[in-house]
Each structure stands twice: as structure tokens, then as C-alpha cells.
Design a protein around this motif. Structure first.
Motif, PDB file in Angstrom:
ATOM      1  N   PRO A   1       0.844  -1.192   0.000  1.00  0.00           N
ATOM      2  CA  PRO A   1       0.000   0.000   0.000  1.00  0.00           C
ATOM      3  C   PRO A   1       0.880   1.244   0.000  1.00  0.00           C
ATOM      4  N   LEU A   2       0.324   2.312  -0.493  1.00  0.00           N
ATOM      5  CA  LEU A   2       1.038   3.589  -0.532  1.00  0.00           C
ATOM      6  C   LEU A   2       0.669   4.365   0.731  1.00  0.00           C
ATOM      7  N   ASP A   3       1.685   4.755   1.481  1.00  0.00           N
ATOM      8  CA  ASP A   3       1.467   5.415   2.766  1.00  0.00           C
ATOM      9  C   ASP A   3       1.241   6.912   2.641  1.00  0.00           C
ATOM     10  N   ALA A   4       1.860   7.548   1.646  1.00  0.00           N
ATOM     11  CA  ALA A   4       1.738   9.001   1.500  1.00  0.00           C
ATOM     12  C   ALA A   4       2.106   9.388   0.071  1.00  0.00           C
ATOM     13  N   TYR A   5       1.635  10.566  -0.322  1.00  0.00           N
ATOM     14  CA  TYR A   5       1.982  11.130  -1.628  1.00  0.00           C
ATOM     15  C   TYR A   5       2.121  12.630  -1.467  1.00  0.00           C
ATOM     16  N   GLY A   6       2.828  13.255  -2.390  1.00  0.00           N
ATOM     17  CA  GLY A   6       3.027  14.702  -2.363  1.00  0.00           C
ATOM     18  C   GLY A   6       4.508  15.025  -2.356  1.00  0.00           C
ATOM     19  N   ASN A   7       4.825  16.292  -2.400  1.00  0.00           N
ATOM     20  CA  ASN A   7       6.220  16.738  -2.460  1.00  0.00           C
ATOM     21  C   ASN A   7       6.983  16.065  -3.602  1.00  0.00           C
ATOM     22  N   GLY A   8       6.272  15.772  -4.689  1.00  0.00           N
ATOM     23  CA  GLY A   8       6.915  15.204  -5.870  1.00  0.00           C
ATOM     24  C   GLY A   8       7.201  13.727  -5.795  1.00  0.00           C
ATOM     25  N   GLY A   9       6.555  13.004  -4.873  1.00  0.00           N
ATOM     26  CA  GLY A   9       6.834  11.578  -4.773  1.00  0.00           C
ATOM     27  C   GLY A   9       5.841  10.832  -3.907  1.00  0.00           C
ATOM     28  N   PHE A  10       6.272   9.643  -3.455  1.00  0.00           N
ATOM     29  CA  PHE A  10       5.413   8.724  -2.714  1.00  0.00           C
ATOM     30  C   PHE A  10       6.207   8.041  -1.609  1.00  0.00           C
ATOM     31  N   ARG A  11       5.498   7.571  -0.575  1.00  0.00           N
ATOM     32  CA  ARG A  11       6.108   6.734   0.455  1.00  0.00           C
ATOM     33  C   ARG A  11       5.351   5.415   0.522  1.00  0.00           C
ATOM     34  N   PHE A  12       6.111   4.316   0.632  1.00  0.00           N
ATOM     35  CA  PHE A  12       5.537   2.976   0.744  1.00  0.00           C
ATOM     36  C   PHE A  12       6.611   2.038   1.285  1.00  0.00           C
ATOM     37  N   ALA A  13       6.200   1.004   2.002  1.00  0.00           N
ATOM     38  CA  ALA A  13       7.106  -0.035   2.506  1.00  0.00           C
ATOM     39  C   ALA A  13       8.332   0.551   3.206  1.00  0.00           C
ATOM     40  N   ASP A  14       8.128   1.561   4.042  1.00  0.00           N
ATOM     41  CA  ASP A  14       9.215   2.225   4.776  1.00  0.00           C
ATOM     42  C   ASP A  14      10.272   2.837   3.864  1.00  0.00           C
ATOM     43  N   MET A  15       9.889   3.185   2.649  1.00  0.00           N
ATOM     44  CA  MET A  15      10.798   3.825   1.690  1.00  0.00           C
ATOM     45  C   MET A  15      10.094   5.027   1.087  1.00  0.00           C
ATOM     46  N   SER A  16      10.871   5.827   0.369  1.00  0.00           N
ATOM     47  CA  SER A  16      10.272   6.922  -0.378  1.00  0.00           C
ATOM     48  C   SER A  16      10.830   6.908  -1.792  1.00  0.00           C
ATOM     49  N   HIS A  17      10.029   7.440  -2.695  1.00  0.00           N
ATOM     50  CA  HIS A  17      10.429   7.515  -4.108  1.00  0.00           C
ATOM     51  C   HIS A  17      10.070   8.893  -4.623  1.00  0.00           C
ATOM     52  N   ARG A  18      11.004   9.544  -5.254  1.00  0.00           N
ATOM     53  CA  ARG A  18      10.764  10.851  -5.871  1.00  0.00           C
ATOM     54  C   ARG A  18      10.410  10.613  -7.326  1.00  0.00           C
ATOM     55  N   GLY A  19       9.274  11.125  -7.760  1.00  0.00           N
ATOM     56  CA  GLY A  19       8.814  10.948  -9.133  1.00  0.00           C
ATOM     57  C   GLY A  19       7.545  10.110  -9.167  1.00  0.00           C
TER      58      GLY A  19
END
Length: 125
Positions: free
Chosen positions: A13-31
Motif C-alpha cells: 500500500p502507498l502510505d503518502a503522496y506529495g512533495n513530488g513523490g510517494f512513500r511505501f514499505a518504509d521507503m520513499s520515491h521521488r517521481g
């Protein structure tokens, strides 16, 4: 330094979005992201305002495991171009465009229900 293609080998599941990216599985991704049965992949459509079949080649190669595609179009809802809708129809995929925030929430619900869902999500600031 080796730069590898962004890929998380699983569904999450995706935990958060915004600031140009996403957070999921205790990680973050820009883009932007493409969430497929094979995992979560970094995704950069050539022009987020004008999506094409080429932007979805990876998804279409995995179409057998996908019934529903949620497309997060950014801050505003836009229509999926007809050639792209036709490609999804031919692959047996139902496509639902919505804002990225709504797409993240919908993807999480369908994922929790263990549905055959994928998501293509354009990052928002």
C-alpha cells in the motif's frame, strides 16, 4: 556509481503522496510510480499532460494479471486519450482516471481487497 531503475519487488500500500513523490514499505520515491503485480516501478511518462500507449508498455506486457487500472492524473482529473483507452480495452483492462490523491486511496482499498489492480500515478507537489 551505478544508478539502477527504481523497483520494489512486491505489492505494498502507498502510505503518502506529495512533495513530488510517494512513500511505501518504509521507503520513499521521488517521481511518478507504476504499481504492477510484478512490483512498484519508477515511472516517468514522456509528457504527463499527454499520456500515450508507449508510456504504458510495461503495464501492457503484464496485462494478464490486471483487471483494473487506476490512473492518477496529477492534481486535476483529465480524460485518458482514446488510443490509450482502446489499448486497455483490447488488453481486457478497465481504466479509471482520477486525481492522484483519489487514485492512491482507491488503489489502497482495491489492493487490501486482493483485487487484480494496477496503478499509474503521476507525482504531485
Amino acid at each position: 556509481m551505478i544508478i539502477r531503475e527504481a523497483h520494489f519487488p512486491g505489492r505494498a500500500p502507498l502510505d503518502a503522496y506529495g512533495n513530488g513523490g510517494f512513500r511505501f514499505a518504509d521507503m520513499s520515491h521521488r517521481g511518478s510510480l507504476m504499481c504492477l503485480p510484478s512490483g512498484i516501478h519508477g515511472w516517468e511518462p514522456a509528457d504527463p499532460e499527454r499520456l500515450t500507449v508507449r508510456d504504458f508498455e510495461r503495464l501492457l506486457t503484464e496485462a494478464d494479471g490486471i483487471e483494473i487500472l487506476i490512473v492518477g492524473m496529477g492534481r486535476e482529473l483529465r480524460r485518458i486519450p482514446e488510443p490509450l483507452r482502446e489499448a486497455f480495452r483490447a488488453a481486457g483492462i478497465s481504466c479509471d482516471p482520477m486525481s492522484t490523491g483519489s487514485a492512491v486511496r482507491t488503489y489502497n482499498v482495491l489492493l487490501a481487497e486482493d483485487r487484480a489492480v494496477a496503478a499509474a500515478l503521476i507525482a504531485v507537489d
